[in-house]
Design a protein around this motif. Structure first.
Motif, short mmCIF file in Angstrom:
data_model
loop_
_atom_site.label_atom_id
_atom_site.label_comp_id
_atom_site.label_asym_id
_atom_site.label_seq_id
_atom_site.Cartn_x
_atom_site.Cartn_y
_atom_site.Cartn_z
N SER A 104 1.40 3.72 -5.29
CA SER A 104 2.19 3.76 -6.51
C SER A 104 2.41 5.21 -6.95
N PRO A 105 3.67 5.62 -7.13
CA PRO A 105 3.94 6.97 -7.65
C PRO A 105 3.86 6.97 -9.18
N TYR A 106 2.71 6.57 -9.69
CA TYR A 106 2.56 6.30 -11.12
C TYR A 106 2.81 7.52 -11.98
N GLU A 107 2.56 8.70 -11.42
CA GLU A 107 2.72 9.94 -12.18
C GLU A 107 4.17 10.18 -12.60
N ALA A 108 5.12 9.50 -11.94
CA ALA A 108 6.54 9.68 -12.30
C ALA A 108 6.96 8.75 -13.43
N LEU A 151 5.59 -2.52 -13.00
CA LEU A 151 4.34 -3.07 -13.53
C LEU A 151 3.54 -1.98 -14.22
N ASP A 152 3.51 -2.06 -15.53
CA ASP A 152 2.76 -1.08 -16.32
C ASP A 152 1.26 -1.20 -16.08
N GLY A 153 0.59 -0.06 -15.96
CA GLY A 153 -0.86 -0.01 -15.87
C GLY A 153 -1.44 -0.13 -14.49
N ASP A 154 -0.64 -0.44 -13.48
CA ASP A 154 -1.15 -0.65 -12.12
C ASP A 154 -0.79 0.56 -11.25
N GLY A 184 1.36 -1.57 -7.46
CA GLY A 184 1.69 -1.13 -8.80
C GLY A 184 3.03 -0.44 -8.96
N MET A 185 3.20 0.15 -10.12
CA MET A 185 4.46 0.74 -10.56
C MET A 185 5.11 1.64 -9.50
N GLY A 186 6.37 1.31 -9.20
CA GLY A 186 7.17 2.16 -8.31
C GLY A 186 6.86 2.04 -6.84
N ALA A 187 5.86 1.24 -6.49
CA ALA A 187 5.50 1.09 -5.08
C ALA A 187 6.52 0.22 -4.35
N VAL A 188 6.78 0.54 -3.09
CA VAL A 188 7.38 -0.45 -2.19
C VAL A 188 6.22 -1.41 -1.93
N ILE A 189 6.26 -2.55 -2.58
CA ILE A 189 5.05 -3.32 -2.84
C ILE A 189 4.21 -3.55 -1.59
N ASN A 190 2.93 -3.17 -1.71
CA ASN A 190 1.91 -3.33 -0.68
C ASN A 190 2.16 -2.48 0.57
N GLU A 191 3.16 -1.57 0.52
CA GLU A 191 3.44 -0.75 1.69
C GLU A 191 3.35 0.76 1.40
N GLY A 202 1.04 -3.76 -19.71
CA GLY A 202 0.96 -4.78 -18.67
C GLY A 202 2.27 -5.45 -18.35
N GLY A 203 3.37 -4.97 -18.96
CA GLY A 203 4.67 -5.57 -18.70
C GLY A 203 5.00 -5.56 -17.22
#
Length: 278
Positions: A167-171, A149-152, A157-164, A133-134
């Protein structure tokens, strides 16, 4: 006597020479976006020629290049309270987002920002999240957040251009491991104080291209998030002022290292320059 064949040979030599000179001049031209050196992408990428080292692990560099962003919720005081700690994976020291006034997710109370302000640029930054959750964030021009942002896995969430973007969480390499963002950013363009072109970003996450010529519509998070956040309730009051690189403090143990940046001048609306992936 100069023979016809000799004249043809001389003419070919001159023409070829002019072509080579012309190509060489184009390749060396700083106005050609396609010729900009942006280097390698991935953890451990070394600064390219002309890059500014924003953080090298030392307290001296932190104090020289950074300060607090004194937004409406700012609650800390200089000198910067973030800590220099040992790298948990490799040798050397790193920066930890640790300022007690931000406990409980109070972003904007103790965020740090570069003293230098930027328009277009090439950025490399590495981060490590120590616990589930860091949360932190990398703000381009102290406006546009690239989420840490871990877990999102949502658009917040993680790696996103926030809200646009998604999240490319797989990377994401995961907790306790170093991750990298390699970014080419082009600032919004204005004419007669009106935005004519939106900001744009291409990003590699741990060497993988995850955003390509992504336009950024607005500032998210309100006045405590960054500059221009209070100009318009919908985040659309973006101005032409340059801004610093900002790192968000939310009371979590997120580490940063190897931060460098090179100002660019991207004439065309294209940030998809060619990286060398590691």
């Amino acid at each position: 006597m100069v023979t016809l064949s000799r004249l043809v040979a001389i003419s070919c030599f001159l023409v070829c020479g002019l072509l080579v000179c012309g190509l060489t001049a184009y390749a060396d031209s700083p106005t050609s976006d396609t010729q900009i050196e942006i280097g390698k992408a991935g953890v451990g990428a070394e600064p390219i020629e002309g890059a500014e080292i924003l953080f090298d692990g030392s307290r001296e560099r932190l104090d020289e290049k950074w300060t607090y962003w004194e937004g409406p919720r700012f609650s800390s005081s200089l000198p910067i309270k973030w800590k220099i700690v040992d790298d948990p994976i490799d040798s050397g020291t790193v920066l930890m987002t640790d300022d007690p006034v931000a406990a409980g997710g109070l972003y904007g109370t103790a965020d740090v920002v570069t003293k230098q302000k930027f328009r277009d640029f090439r950025l490399h930054i590495e981060f490590l999240i120590t616990k589930p959750g860091g949360n932190s964030g990398v703000y381009l021009q102290n406006r546009y957040e690239i989420q840490v942002l871990d877990g999102d896995k949502t658009p917040h969430g993680m790696g996103a251009v926030i809200n646009e973007t998604e999240s490319p969480y797989e990377a994401y390499a995961g907790i306790g491991k170093w991750n990298s963002y390699d970014i080419v950013f082009r600032a919004a363009r204005f004419a007669d104080n009106k935005r004519t072109e939106k900001a744009m970003v291409t990003m590699h996450f741990n060497g993988q291209k995850v955003h390509q010529n992504q336009t950024i519509t607005r500032v998210w998070g309100g006045p405590n998030s960054g500059i221009d956040g209070d100009n318009d309730k919908n985040g659309n009051g973006i101005t032409d002022a340059p801004g610093g690189l900002k790192l968000q403090c939310e009371g979590h143990e997120v580490l940063y290292r190897n931060i460098w940046i090179k100002p660019l001048d991207l004439e065309s609306a294209d940030t998809d320059l060619e990286f060398v992936t590691q």
